[in-house]
Design a protein around this motif. Sequence first.
Motif: not given
Length: 592
Positions: A91-103
């Motif tokens: 779950a924490e890895a998915l949250a980090e992946q989502l944050e990486s797509t911000a731009a």
Amino acid sequence: MIVFASYRQSLRVRNLLFVLALLALCAVGYKLYATVEKLRYMDAAEAAFQKKDYAQAERFYKLASLPFSIQTKGAQLEDELSSLTVAREEAEALAEQLESTAAVKDPAELLSPYRHFLEIKKSYADDRPSSQYFHSIIATFELDKKWSGKFIQLKEQAYQHMQQNLNRHQFEDESFLPVLTAIPYSFFGDQDAKDKELAKRFREYDRDKFAYLMDQQEFVQVISTLYDSWKRYGEAGIEPVWLQEIAEKQGRRVLQLDLREDDLASFIQHAKDYERLFSIFSTDSEVKRLIEETMEKELGRAQSFMERNLFDKALELYGELSAYTNTSDAIDEAEKQWIIHDPMRMLDKAYPDKKWIRTMATKEKEDKEVYAIAFSDEHELFYARLNDDGSVTQYQTTLDKDLDVLNFTYTDQLLENNTFVVMIRAKGEKRSTRYLGFAVGESTWKPVLSMEADDLTIEAPGKLIVTNPLGDGEQEIAHYVWKDDQFVYDGAKEKLEPPADEEGEPANDPVESSEPSDSSGSEDTPPSNDSAPPLAENEYFLQEEALIRSGPGDDYEVMGKLEPGTVVKAIEKQDGWIKVAFDIGEYWIKLP
């Protein structure tokens, strides 16, 4: 001394054993302490797990993970507790992946991480404690909400982009198409809802877009843009049936306007422009049928011109239609029929700037050639013949400037083997008439006769009877025969009395064949004086040029003309017109 040394050695052994025993006691004590602590944390983890407080259960389980392996509450509980850790880490890895797509603004680039998120989420779709723990974590991070927000925002931005294009009338950038097609159907409801919504949006966009372009651009540009749009939709996996509806509506409007304005050239050009779309339309095209019906109608109109001998109009129409369809065979046939109908067409077409003084031609009859002979105001003699394959053979020669041509005709009786010979009758210098003959071959023509005489008659092929020729046979009615490619003197038939008047009278008709000529043209030469010769009943002497028409009226088609000095015989009279029988048919001449 030996006893004392032995004692000291035994003392060292005792002390070492004591230290080892003490270390073993400490290890046992630490083991007992770790076991008690692990049991305490495992009890706490079990209690939290039973209460479904999976976060606490996982924390106590981590504390209970001592370096010593020990069976405490059973393997099943430890497996369940360890799965909580795995769920939290994913779950924490998915949250980090989502944050990486911000731009990231391209949905295609978001699809891979989003699909990964859905795959992991699907693996926790059951009621296991680890699944409940996983969903509680992604709910805390609001992963579903954030992913949904991203795609919904991209969809709204794409719709705004479409509207901006329409407002600004700028359609170069249509990057909204791959954006909208890449957005997962779940953000539209389901796949069917997505297809319907996008089809509605694209239909409205293209309707307004092409309505504007039709008023601003050439038809060919609009068709090209429409074709490119169709291809882009196809690459995106969409079948844009609405584009055919738009194209059919605009195409009909343009082509029907061309027909109303009787502008065949524009119709053909627009039809060729529109033809590019035939390869992509999946259903029948009304515009295609309109084009085909119009082309068939125009080809029929051209054929109607042919049947009425309006060959110039037929050729003009076939020429226009050739821009859309192959009419080369029809054009060749029209040219051939025009020549058969009017053999002078061969020379008029080849030499449009020439002024003809005298002409002669024949139309096609059984076993007869179609030919035309003309004499220009520049003392040039022209001959043209229609060949069996539709091609035309032409010859030309320049005569003496001082030659005063009276008339010309043709014969196939002058030489053997039915050789076609053009005969010219001109004023002579020392005799009444000068005779010239040109034999027509397959690839050239050559002079075969040149003499002055008072009269010349063809007795048989290769044999002439010449009255008072200049040179051999003077003051005789002489025989001439064809020998060594020329006519030579062959004795006298009879002697002539010397003329009382050296000037003499003009000779009679120049060439008399043993058989009647099949020429359709009459001798286009007036007599040497302006007085009319003796006329039989119903004969008329033409004082001026007369047009030959297909019927008794000025509106009928002109078939040819007769030169001044021609004598014609009427077989019928009607309101100032007379019908005259020619070799090729009966036609009308208007009396002056």
